[in-house]
Design an enzyme around this catalytic site. Structure first.
Site, mmCIF file in Angstrom:
data_model
loop_
_atom_site.group_PDB
_atom_site.id
_atom_site.type_symbol
_atom_site.label_atom_id
_atom_site.label_comp_id
_atom_site.label_asym_id
_atom_site.label_seq_id
_atom_site.Cartn_x
_atom_site.Cartn_y
_atom_site.Cartn_z
ATOM 1 N N SER A 246 -1.685 7.163 -12.750
ATOM 2 C CA SER A 246 -3.143 7.154 -12.671
ATOM 3 C C SER A 246 -3.585 7.796 -11.354
ATOM 4 O O SER A 246 -3.073 7.451 -10.290
ATOM 5 C CB SER A 246 -3.617 5.700 -12.727
ATOM 6 O OG SER A 246 -4.990 5.645 -12.509
ATOM 7 N N CYS B 153 -7.505 -4.675 -12.279
ATOM 8 C CA CYS B 153 -7.792 -3.364 -11.714
ATOM 9 C C CYS B 153 -8.701 -3.425 -10.485
ATOM 10 O O CYS B 153 -9.772 -4.027 -10.528
ATOM 11 C CB CYS B 153 -8.494 -2.568 -12.807
ATOM 12 S SG CYS B 153 -8.035 -0.882 -12.805
ATOM 13 N N GLU C 159 1.704 -5.314 -3.415
ATOM 14 C CA GLU C 159 1.585 -6.173 -4.588
ATOM 15 C C GLU C 159 1.937 -5.394 -5.849
ATOM 16 O O GLU C 159 1.621 -4.206 -5.963
ATOM 17 C CB GLU C 159 0.159 -6.727 -4.680
ATOM 18 C CG GLU C 159 -0.134 -7.669 -3.529
ATOM 19 C CD GLU C 159 -1.487 -8.362 -3.625
ATOM 20 O OE1 GLU C 159 -2.401 -7.812 -4.243
ATOM 21 O OE2 GLU C 159 -1.596 -9.475 -3.077
ATOM 22 N N CYS D 294 -13.084 -0.954 -4.700
ATOM 23 C CA CYS D 294 -11.679 -1.370 -4.770
ATOM 24 C C CYS D 294 -11.237 -2.109 -3.506
ATOM 25 O O CYS D 294 -11.442 -1.625 -2.390
ATOM 26 C CB CYS D 294 -10.809 -0.133 -4.972
ATOM 27 S SG CYS D 294 -9.058 -0.454 -4.830
ATOM 28 N N CYS E 148 2.773 -2.844 -13.241
ATOM 29 C CA CYS E 148 1.865 -1.982 -12.476
ATOM 30 C C CYS E 148 2.391 -1.893 -11.045
ATOM 31 O O CYS E 148 2.467 -2.914 -10.351
ATOM 32 C CB CYS E 148 0.472 -2.623 -12.526
ATOM 33 S SG CYS E 148 -0.736 -1.753 -11.543
ATOM 34 N N CYS F 122 -4.509 2.365 0.833
ATOM 35 C CA CYS F 122 -4.864 3.607 0.131
ATOM 36 C C CYS F 122 -5.885 4.392 0.956
ATOM 37 O O CYS F 122 -6.862 3.822 1.437
ATOM 38 C CB CYS F 122 -5.459 3.267 -1.234
ATOM 39 S SG CYS F 122 -5.867 4.752 -2.185
ATOM 40 N N CYS G 298 -12.057 4.030 -2.463
ATOM 41 C CA CYS G 298 -13.067 3.841 -3.528
ATOM 42 C C CYS G 298 -13.939 2.634 -3.185
ATOM 43 O O CYS G 298 -13.439 1.594 -2.731
ATOM 44 C CB CYS G 298 -12.394 3.644 -4.876
ATOM 45 S SG CYS G 298 -11.444 5.093 -5.377
HETATM 46 S S1 SF4 Z 1 -9.013 2.570 -6.884
HETATM 47 FE FE1 SF4 Z 1 -6.974 3.446 -6.584
HETATM 48 S S2 SF4 Z 1 -7.408 5.385 -5.528
HETATM 49 FE FE2 SF4 Z 1 -9.268 4.157 -5.324
HETATM 50 S S3 SF4 Z 1 -9.014 3.103 -3.344
HETATM 51 FE FE3 SF4 Z 1 -8.230 1.735 -4.968
HETATM 52 S S4 SF4 Z 1 -6.031 2.149 -5.006
HETATM 53 FE FE4 SF4 Z 1 -7.009 3.870 -3.952
#
Ligand code: SF4
Length: 359
Positions: free
Chosen positions: A205, A347, A94, A125, A111, A118, A122
């Site tokens: 980032s 985000c 995306e 996320c 973005c 990933c 996190c």
């Molecule tokens: S916030 Fe960024 S680094 Fe953390 S799991 Fe999501 S995509 Fe990955």
């Protein structure tokens, strides 16, 4: 990924010249192809009408330009658009385009993603919760810019070549864990004959990949570095961002300090505000102590709800209280205007809907 044909997307002009010369064509053909790819977002040799017909069909046999296909898009009430793109191996990523203002001539920030999924994981996320599949190749990163620009121009009926004026590497993935492909993509995005976006309009980032921060400092690039901090003590950061167990705050802050000294660039810290988790007065004090010596900026981002995760957004008065604490503590603090939360484009909300491991 092994390819049968030569991928032309993302090559520098010099590399493109080598390619055309090796295939019996004069050097200037490279400049012609470059224009088609980067000024007209063209993926088909047959559309390159200033190339002789036999060259078009010959190049079509031996080379390709893999601009990812936009499968679908969602449009937020604030004008933010989320594109779901399909890669050659059918994996999906995306990207999000965010208008700078409601004005119809507004420029956009794009973005982009650097990985499918990933590996950082996190806790807050959506991408991190859906697992890691693979790194993107540099042409897949560059392709997101061209694919998004083409789609945006079409939707807005615009021929503005600089519609996308800023790039942030803040989509799916940890860009510094895919270091070489990320770096190669920046080169062509920044190239004045390529996508032509200035280095100071490009932001990377990171969740705190210290090795990558050190390497980035050596490149001499004048891009902006953003650190996703989200906690100012190790105990909490270990839980929210697991990479903190490998690179705890002391190590991370030392790397940031070295980066600033080497590049002379100001660093931005991102701080997602999670209700009852990281916005107490003590958190504010810790944050001030950590960041103030670095003269860095801090962006506060009230959390955007992710279905299935146990975090929530703080009430507006709590947000302001925390913001004022940091301001009074002498930090350069901004409260980031939320965009695209209604289409899960904000985000931490990006996710590989149909190809995540969990589905
Ligand atoms: S916030 Fe960024 S680094 Fe953390 S799991 Fe999501 S995509 Fe990955």
């Amino acid at each position: 990924m092994e390819k049968e044909k030569t991928e032309l997307l993302g090559l520098s002009l010099e590399e493109m010249e080598d390619f055309v010369v090796q295939n019996g064509q004069p050097k200037y053909r490279a400049r012609q192809i470059f224009k088609w790819i980067y000024n007209k977002e063209t993926a088909s040799f047959y559309a390159m009408t200033d190339l002789p017909k036999e060259v078009r069909s010959e190049f079509d046999k031996i080379a390709e330009i893999s601009i990812p296909r936009v499968l679908k898009q969602r449009v937020s009430k604030d004008g933010t658009r989320k594109f779901s793109m399909e890669l050659e191996d059918k994996k999906k990523i995306e990207t999000v385009v965010i208008p700078h203002s409601p004005d119809k001539n507004s420029k956009y920030t794009l973005c982009i993603s650097t990985q499918v999924g990933c590996p950082i994981g996190c806790a807050f996320c959506a991408t991190g919760q859906s697992g890691f599949q693979r790194n993107l190749e540099f042409y897949e990163i560059v392709g997101q810019v061209l694919g998004s620009k083409k789609e945006l121009q079409k939707r807005l009926k615009s021929d503005d070549e600089s519609l996308i004026s800023n790039i942030v590497y803040m989509g799916m993935g940890e860009p510094l864990l895919n270091f070489s492909e990320t770096l190669k993509s920046i080169k062509i995005i920044n190239d004045s004959k390529g996508i032509n976006i200035g280095q100071r309009h490009i932001t990377i980032s990171t969740s705190g990949e210290v090795k990558g921060i050190n390497r980035l400092a050596e490149t001499g690039l004048q891009i902006t570095l953003a650190i996703s901090l989200h906690a100012a003590n190790n105990q909490l950061r270990d839980k929210l961002i697991p990479i903190n167990r490998k690179y705890p705050l002391k190590v991370l802050m030392k790397a940031v300090e070295d980066y600033i000294n080497k590049t002379n660039r100001r660093v931005t810290f991102e701080y997602i505000m999670l209700d009852k988790v990281n916005i107490s007065e003590q958190d504010a004090r810790n944050l001030i102590k950590l960041i103030k010596p670095l003269m860095a900026n801090i962006n506060l981002i009230p959390y955007n709800k992710v279905t299935g995760l146990d975090f929530s957004k703080p009430a507006p008065e709590k947000v302001m209280q925390f913001y004022n604490c940091l301001l009074q503590g002498g930090l350069n603090v901004t409260l980031r205007e939320e965009k695209g939360a209604d289409i899960e484009a904000a985000c931490g909300q990006l996710v590989m809907k149909r190809n995540s491991r969990s589905q």
